[in-house]
Design an enzyme around this catalytic site. Structure first.
Site, PDB file in Angstrom:
ATOM      1  N   GLY A 235       0.788  -1.227   0.000  1.00 47.27           N
ATOM      2  CA  GLY A 235       0.000   0.000   0.000  1.00 47.27           C
ATOM      3  C   GLY A 235       0.818   1.274   0.000  1.00 47.27           C
ATOM      4  N   GLU A 276       4.527  -6.180   1.978  1.00 50.41           N
ATOM      5  CA  GLU A 276       4.210  -6.724   0.645  1.00 50.41           C
ATOM      6  C   GLU A 276       3.991  -5.610  -0.372  1.00 50.41           C
ATOM      7  OE1 GLU A 276       0.564  -8.751   1.410  1.00 50.41           O
ATOM      8  OE2 GLU A 276       1.546 -10.558   2.094  1.00 50.41           O
ATOM      9  N   PRO A 277       4.978  -4.805  -0.656  1.00 53.88           N
ATOM     10  CA  PRO A 277       4.756  -3.725  -1.621  1.00 53.88           C
ATOM     11  C   PRO A 277       4.716  -4.240  -3.052  1.00 53.88           C
ATOM     12  CG  PRO A 277       7.043  -3.760  -0.928  1.00 53.88           C
ATOM     13  CD  PRO A 277       6.342  -4.816  -0.130  1.00 53.88           C
ATOM     14  N   GLY A 278       3.822  -3.655  -3.830  1.00 52.15           N
ATOM     15  CA  GLY A 278       3.809  -3.922  -5.261  1.00 52.15           C
ATOM     16  C   GLY A 278       4.135  -2.618  -5.972  1.00 52.15           C
ATOM     17  N   ARG A 279       3.152  -1.696  -5.928  1.00 54.44           N
ATOM     18  CA  ARG A 279       3.265  -0.420  -6.633  1.00 54.44           C
ATOM     19  C   ARG A 279       4.581   0.319  -6.351  1.00 54.44           C
ATOM     20  NH1 ARG A 279      -1.244   2.323  -8.064  1.00 54.44           N
ATOM     21  NH2 ARG A 279      -2.445   1.250  -6.470  1.00 54.44           N
ATOM     22  N   ARG A 315      -5.981   1.750 -16.143  1.00 54.04           N
ATOM     23  CA  ARG A 315      -6.156   2.488 -14.882  1.00 54.04           C
ATOM     24  C   ARG A 315      -6.945   3.796 -15.036  1.00 54.04           C
ATOM     25  NH1 ARG A 315      -2.783   4.182 -11.723  1.00 54.04           N
ATOM     26  NH2 ARG A 315      -3.649   3.345  -9.799  1.00 54.04           N
ATOM     27  N   TYR A 319     -10.223   3.480 -12.796  1.00 55.37           N
ATOM     28  CA  TYR A 319     -10.172   4.175 -11.495  1.00 55.37           C
ATOM     29  C   TYR A 319     -10.167   5.697 -11.632  1.00 55.37           C
ATOM     30  CZ  TYR A 319      -7.998  -0.370 -10.290  1.00 55.37           C
ATOM     31  OH  TYR A 319      -7.701  -1.693 -10.143  1.00 55.37           O
ATOM     32  N   CYS A 345     -13.201   0.178 -29.193  1.00 53.47           N
ATOM     33  CA  CYS A 345     -14.523   0.662 -29.606  1.00 53.47           C
ATOM     34  C   CYS A 345     -15.424   1.022 -28.430  1.00 53.47           C
ATOM     35  CB  CYS A 345     -15.191  -0.389 -30.470  1.00 53.47           C
ATOM     36  SG  CYS A 345     -14.143  -0.818 -31.847  1.00 53.47           S
ATOM     37  N   GLU A 346     -14.973   1.916 -27.582  1.00 50.83           N
ATOM     38  CA  GLU A 346     -15.802   2.430 -26.484  1.00 50.83           C
ATOM     39  C   GLU A 346     -15.412   3.886 -26.234  1.00 50.83           C
ATOM     40  OE1 GLU A 346     -16.306   0.126 -22.937  1.00 50.83           O
ATOM     41  OE2 GLU A 346     -15.893  -1.765 -23.990  1.00 50.83           O
TER      42      GLU A 346
HETATM   43  N1  LLP Z   1      -0.818  -7.377  -0.406  1.00 51.71           N
HETATM   44  C1  LLP Z   1      -2.106  -7.653  -0.683  1.00 51.71           C
HETATM   45  C2  LLP Z   1      -2.808  -8.681   0.103  1.00 51.71           C
HETATM   46  C3  LLP Z   1      -2.756  -6.958  -1.714  1.00 51.71           C
HETATM   47  O1  LLP Z   1      -4.035  -7.211  -1.984  1.00 51.71           O
HETATM   48  C4  LLP Z   1      -2.051  -5.976  -2.455  1.00 51.71           C
HETATM   49  C5  LLP Z   1      -2.692  -5.246  -3.544  1.00 51.71           C
HETATM   50  C6  LLP Z   1      -0.706  -5.733  -2.130  1.00 51.71           C
HETATM   51  C7  LLP Z   1      -0.122  -6.450  -1.092  1.00 51.71           C
HETATM   52  C8  LLP Z   1       0.127  -4.726  -2.847  1.00 51.71           C
HETATM   53  O2  LLP Z   1      -0.388  -3.432  -2.746  1.00 51.71           O
HETATM   54  P1  LLP Z   1       0.462  -2.193  -3.324  1.00 51.71           P
HETATM   55  O3  LLP Z   1       1.741  -2.115  -2.520  1.00 51.71           O
HETATM   56  O4  LLP Z   1       0.753  -2.456  -4.746  1.00 51.71           O
HETATM   57  O5  LLP Z   1      -0.402  -1.011  -3.109  1.00 51.71           O
HETATM   58  N2  LLP Z   1      -5.096  -2.427  -9.503  1.00 51.71           N
HETATM   59  C9  LLP Z   1      -5.042  -1.379  -8.522  1.00 51.71           C
HETATM   60  C10 LLP Z   1      -4.288  -1.791  -7.290  1.00 51.71           C
HETATM   61  C11 LLP Z   1      -4.808  -3.083  -6.694  1.00 51.71           C
HETATM   62  C12 LLP Z   1      -4.094  -3.541  -5.453  1.00 51.71           C
HETATM   63  C13 LLP Z   1      -4.539  -4.904  -5.081  1.00 51.71           C
HETATM   64  N3  LLP Z   1      -3.881  -5.452  -3.941  1.00 51.71           N
HETATM   65  C14 LLP Z   1      -4.451  -0.123  -9.174  1.00 51.71           C
HETATM   66  O6  LLP Z   1      -4.149  -0.156 -10.362  1.00 51.71           O
HETATM   67  O7  LLP Z   1      -4.316   0.904  -8.514  1.00 51.71           O
END
Ligand code: LLP
Length: 420
Positions: A235, A276-279, A315, A319, A345-346
């Site tokens: 997050g 658990e970072p993704g973004r 995105r 969103y 086509c939207e």
């Molecule tokens: N851990 C869990 C259990 C999660 O569900 C998520 C993201 C993360 C970690 C990683 O979160 P982050 O660090 O990336 O914020 N598609 C959306 C974001 C969906 C996030 C889903 N879960 C977007 O494009 O903004």
């Protein structure tokens, strides 16, 4: 050289990613095209490791943000672990060389079949419902398990990505800790981890800390004597607009570690600390390149039509997310206001509307910034347009990461999948 939005830079009239001229990439590989700066991604990882100064720290990369194999391998080389959410994600990272012990499996609404598949691969499951826990216990009595709780904090960039509080399907409610313990005891499950993930793109550090504290409030030694780790999810927010403020994760990390240290003191043992970072790891290190082929003046409304669409980057449409867009072919042009749209086509197929940007001419290339997270990984082949090529840059050298299917080969694959 002007620093626009890390790590894209402008050098006179050319925009570069880690020194590589973006227009030359378009010329060499064609477009639409995703480009990732692996060095930038690795430096984000290292920055987080430094920010959370805890001896038993584990960063589980949320690969849902971007499953590009070169990114996975680069992060593995640095010691990253994995947050996986589907069986195929697990298979991909096992093939990318991650050991099974480095994966935590956090699928929502897990089926029995999926539970067995992943458990039998030796991967630890993170269960987020009482009924799921019961089914897991029945199938695998005496096993280890991690429990996901609802942090009870509502935070995140949009309602769609908030995963705490009343309105969400995620996690076991904190007040259900006793029933969860009863189920675990009935099936001799050892609870080795506690987990919460409050949301994606959390704006205020306080919201994150509150989520941590709420989870820790139930984590007594009496209830959970065999804990190995506590996982506070991802997050971590990154700036998307030029005027967005950047959170100082060194300051943020210090406080988070203090909260955890206090907990461990009370618990009586130094536990492992997971995030658990993704973004945060991949967003800014990725850009998306596309070409404008049609300019239309719709009674004064300028529309720039590109060779991509929401199938490739959804995105903004899904969103209302803002992505900064550069005209890399005409950086010095006088600003005009455009709707920048795709070829799907939207009518909602927009990358940006009412966007002021240096004049766009037919043939110009545009760079969409912050395209490393949740862009390619959320792409689809809607309208039967194959997924774009992916390029990676390492040490200033670009190379092909994932090939693009030709339209004809892609069509043949589809027909063959129907047995036709
Ligand atoms: N851990 C869990 C259990 C999660 O569900 C998520 C993201 C993360 C970690 C990683 O979160 P982050 O660090 O990336 O914020 N598609 C959306 C974001 C969906 C996030 C889903 N879960 C977007 O494009 O903004």
């Amino acid at each position: 050289m002007q620093n626009l939005n890390a790590p894209v830079t402008r050098d006179h009239d050319s925009y570069r990613l880690h020194g590589v001229d973006l227009l030359s990439l378009c010329a060499q590989y064609g477009s639409p095209l995703y480009v990732y700066d692996l060095d930038h991604i690795v430096s984000c990882y290292k920055g987080l490791v430094q920010a959370f100064a805890w001896p038993k720290l584990r960063i589980h990369y949320a690969m849902k943000a971007n499953y590009n194999l070169d990114i996975l391998k680069a992060l593995r080389a640095e010691g990253a672990r994995i947050d996986a959410v589907s069986p195929a994600e697990v298979f991909v990272v096992l093939k990318a060389g991650f050991p099974k012990e480095d994966i935590l499996y956090t699928a929502n609404n897990m089926t029995d079949e999926e539970m067995s598949l992943v458990h039998n691969l030796g991967v630890l499951l993170n269960i987020d419902s009482l009924s799921g826990l019961k089914r897991y216990g029945e199938a695998f009595p005496g096993s280890n398990v991690c429990l996901r709780f609802n942090s009870d904090v509502v935070a995140g960039e949009t309602e769609k990505v908030q995963t705490g509080g009343e309105k969400t399907k995620f996690g076991i409610r904190l007040e259900d800790v006793e029933p969860a313990l009863d189920i675990a005891a009935r099936y001799r499950l050892t609870i080795v981890g506690l987990h919460e993930h409050t949301g994606s793109g959390i704006a205020e550090a306080e919201q994150f800390y509150q989520g941590m504290k709420n989870l820790l409030s139930i984590g007594t030694k009496e209830r959970f004597p065999a804990l190995r780790f506590v996982d506070f999810g991802g997050g971590f927010k990154v700036p998307y607009r030029p005027e967005d403020k950047r959170i100082d994760y060194a300051v943020f990390g210090k406080k988070a570690v203090e909260i955890f240290a206090d907990f461990c003191r009370a618990y009586g043992r130094e536990l492992e600390l997971y995030f658990e970072p993704g973004r945060y790891l991949v967003a800014e290190g990725g850009i998306f390149l596309m070409q404008v082929n049609t300019i239309k003046d719709n009674r004064g409304r300028l529309i720039a039509g590109t060779n991509s669409g929401f199938g490739h980057l959804i995105r903004p449409m899904l969103y209302d997310a803002y992505h900064h867009i550069l005209n890399i072919s005409n950086p010095n042009g006088a600003s005009r206001t455009y709707d920048i749209c795709g070829n799907i086509c939207e009518t909602g197929d927009l990358f940006a509307s009412d966007r002021s940007i240096p004049e766009i001419r037919e043939g110009d290339f545009l760079a969409v910034l912050n395209a490393g997270a949740y862009c390619h990984s959320m792409a689809s082949v809607y309208n039967l347009r194959p997924l774009p090529v992916e390029i990676v840059i390492r040490n200033g050298v670009a190379s092909l990461s994932r090939r693009k299917a030709t339209h004809e080969a892609f069509a043949e694959e589809i027909v063959a999948s129907y047995g036709g």
